[in-house]
Design an enzyme around this catalytic site. Structure first.
Site, PDB file in Angstrom:
ATOM      1  CE1 TYR A 144     -25.146   3.117   8.935  1.00 40.48           C
ATOM      2  CE2 TYR A 144     -23.985   1.046   9.255  1.00 40.48           C
ATOM      3  CZ  TYR A 144     -24.020   2.337   8.769  1.00 40.48           C
ATOM      4  OH  TYR A 144     -22.933   2.856   8.108  1.00 40.48           O
ATOM      5  CG  ASP A 239     -28.128  -5.581   6.579  1.00 41.27           C
ATOM      6  OD1 ASP A 239     -27.160  -6.370   6.683  1.00 41.27           O
ATOM      7  OD2 ASP A 239     -28.007  -4.337   6.621  1.00 41.27           O
ATOM      8  CE  LYS A 267     -20.387  -4.640  10.834  1.00 44.09           C
ATOM      9  NZ  LYS A 267     -21.701  -4.060  10.711  1.00 44.09           N
TER      10      LYS A 267
HETATM   11  C1  LIG Z   1     -22.040  -2.955   9.624  1.00 39.37           C
HETATM   12  C2  LIG Z   1     -23.337  -3.081   8.936  1.00 39.37           C
HETATM   13  C3  LIG Z   1     -23.516  -2.684   7.604  1.00 39.37           C
HETATM   14  C4  LIG Z   1     -22.462  -1.951   6.837  1.00 39.37           C
HETATM   15  O1  LIG Z   1     -21.305  -2.699   6.653  1.00 39.37           O
HETATM   16  P1  LIG Z   1     -19.931  -1.923   6.312  1.00 39.37           P
HETATM   17  O2  LIG Z   1     -18.971  -3.034   6.042  1.00 39.37           O
HETATM   18  O3  LIG Z   1     -19.612  -1.112   7.535  1.00 39.37           O
HETATM   19  O4  LIG Z   1     -20.178  -1.074   5.135  1.00 39.37           O
HETATM   20  C5  LIG Z   1     -24.720  -2.958   7.001  1.00 39.37           C
HETATM   21  N1  LIG Z   1     -25.707  -3.567   7.659  1.00 39.37           N
HETATM   22  C6  LIG Z   1     -25.584  -3.942   8.947  1.00 39.37           C
HETATM   23  C7  LIG Z   1     -26.717  -4.649   9.622  1.00 39.37           C
HETATM   24  C8  LIG Z   1     -24.403  -3.686   9.635  1.00 39.37           C
HETATM   25  O5  LIG Z   1     -24.305  -4.015  10.926  1.00 39.37           O
END
Ligand SMILES: *Cc1c(COP(=O)(O)O)cnc(C)c1O
Length: 429
Positions: A144, A239, A267
């Site tokens: 994701y 990511d 985050k």
């Molecule tokens: C949470 C998350 C996102 C998206 O971040 P948001 O602040 O919710 O838009 C992207 N990549 C990873 C790996 C995530 O866990």
């Protein structure tokens, strides 16, 4: 455990917001419960409108690594708010955060702050496409990367097929630009890239998968991706929205010693306020407007409140022993959970890296999305429900990570293990 006020709020919310929530998993559909509506949080505990308190393993899905309402974060916010909440102009605080990020994350020579992980990833992909003059990207099944169109794509039948949109509303033409492979499968990735010479702009990967449940990279996978992308002139994008300042201070790239071209953060770096960031090689980042032609902007980017919460959080993480402490807490929890499952005769796989873990209800080792999917989600839902009633707030889906924080003490971890003992036992006849 009764939740009359949450029930009333949830019914009302459903008339106003789709599913009653502002982000889908919060609606508890996978576990068939009413979500508790939260009033406040402190340390590792959260408190709902019906007077219940819970030991929190969601941690706002990762940001709350120092615990909720940490006095130093709260004080930083109080100081900042007195000076206004947004200027739409450069401010010293954002320079400090950029400096902290660039120093901490080995591959980041420059960084751009945004307001969410989604925005960070979306922008990094745009940059990768611009820099390589190629359109295709490779992601992993069950990975994701936020909800941008290009990334809401999972596998069709087989790794070599073009992706199918995972969500209506994603144009098929765009989904076609996203190829998917099974996580931990270097050879499948190689086949995708070699079948399309000179066409793949980037491979984007969670260096420790967190959004199919926790799945660590197998030895050689990330190193292999680094070599493979370099060989084919594609960029490697990590990511690290979850793993940044979580797997180690410098993220998973520090832990495993891999240097991606671009890194996405989110985050933790906002300390519970909306912040994201993307950064990497200087020659790439200099292509972002206004130093280069790749456009990306944001009204609230570098917001002083968000940046001060992030800075205060990162300062707490820069202390000695923090990651050893998190590792010890994670080890205690996973050992206790494994023991409790075994005592009850329930087969589980516990995947853990430091302070994130997932208990998969399966006897199959979980190394990718397909093996994660062998989990018994009905068992998970019952386990979840018993834990909630025992005052333990877990992520309401099998395919999510549990997040520990520095505020979880041995006492709370032991209470969690005791609750799990009973919850596992209730699954066996
Ligand atoms: C949470 C998350 C996102 C998206 O971040 P948001 O602040 O919710 O838009 C992207 N990549 C990873 C790996 C995530 O866990």
């Amino acid at each position: 455990m009764d939740h009359p006020k949450s029930r009333t709020l949830f019914l009302h919310a459903q008339t106003l917001m789709p599913g009653g929530v502002n982000s889908p998993v919060r609606a508890y559909r996978a576990v068939n419960r009413i979500p508790p509506f939260i009033l406040r949080a402190k340390g590792c505990r959260i408190y709902d409108v019906d007077g219940h308190s819970y030991i929190d393993y969601v941690g706002s899905w990762g940001p709350m690594i120092v615990g909720h309402a940490h006095p130093q974060v709260v004080n930083a916010l109080k100081r900042a708010v007195n000076h206004g909440t947004s200027y739409g102009a450069p401010t010293p605080l954002e320079v400090r955060l950029a400096e902290v990020l660039v120093r901490a994350v080995p591959s980041m020579a420059m960084v751009r702050l945004v307001s969410s992980g989604t925005e960070a990833v979306m922008s990094a992909i745009r940059l990768a496409r611009a820099a390589t003059k190629r359109d295709l990207i490779v992601k992993y099944d069950g990975g994701y990367h936020g909800h941008a169109d290009s990334l809401l794509v999972k596998a069709g039948s087989g790794a070599a097929t073009f992706g199918l949109p995972d969500s209506p509303g994603v144009p098929a033409d765009l989904a076609k630009q996203t190829l998917t492979a099974p996580y931990n499968d270097l050879e499948a990735t190689r086949r995708l890239i070699e079948a399309r010479p000179g066409a793949v702009a980037a491979v984007i990967v969670e260096p420790i998968a967190g959004n199919m449940g926790v799945v660590p990279p197998e030895p050689g996978f990330l190193q292999g991706l680094r070599a493979l992308t370099a060989e084919h002139g594609a960029l490697l994008i990590f990511d690290e929205v979850i793993t940044g300042f979580r797997a180690s201070y410098g993220g998973a790239q520090s832990l495993y010693g891999i240097t991606p071209d671009l890194t996405c953060l989110g985050k933790i770096i906002g300390g519970g306020l909306p912040v994201g960031a993307y950064g990497g090689r200087r020659d790439l980042m200099e292509q972002i407007a206004p130093s280069g032609p790749v456009y990306q902007a944001g009204t609230l980017s570098g917001n002083p409140l968000a940046v001060s919460a992030g800075l205060a959080t990162l300062k707490l993480l820069a202390k000695p022993q923090v990651y050893e402490t998190l590792e010890a807490k994670g080890a205690m929890l996973s050992a206790g959970l494994a023991d409790a499952a075994k005592a009850a005769g329930v087969s589980v796989q516990i995947n853990r890296v430091g302070s994130v873990l997932t208990v998969f209800f399966t006897s199959t080792p979980v190394r990718d999305y397909a093996t994660a999917k062998t989990s018994d989600t009905a068992h998970f839902a019952r386990f979840f429900s018993s834990m909630l009633d025992a005052g333990v707030y877990l992520p309401p889906s099998q395919y999510e990570a549990w997040f520990l924080s520095l505020a979880h003490t041995e006492r709370e971890i032991q209470r969690t293990i005791n609750a799990a003992r009973a919850a596992f036992a209730s699954l066996t006849p």
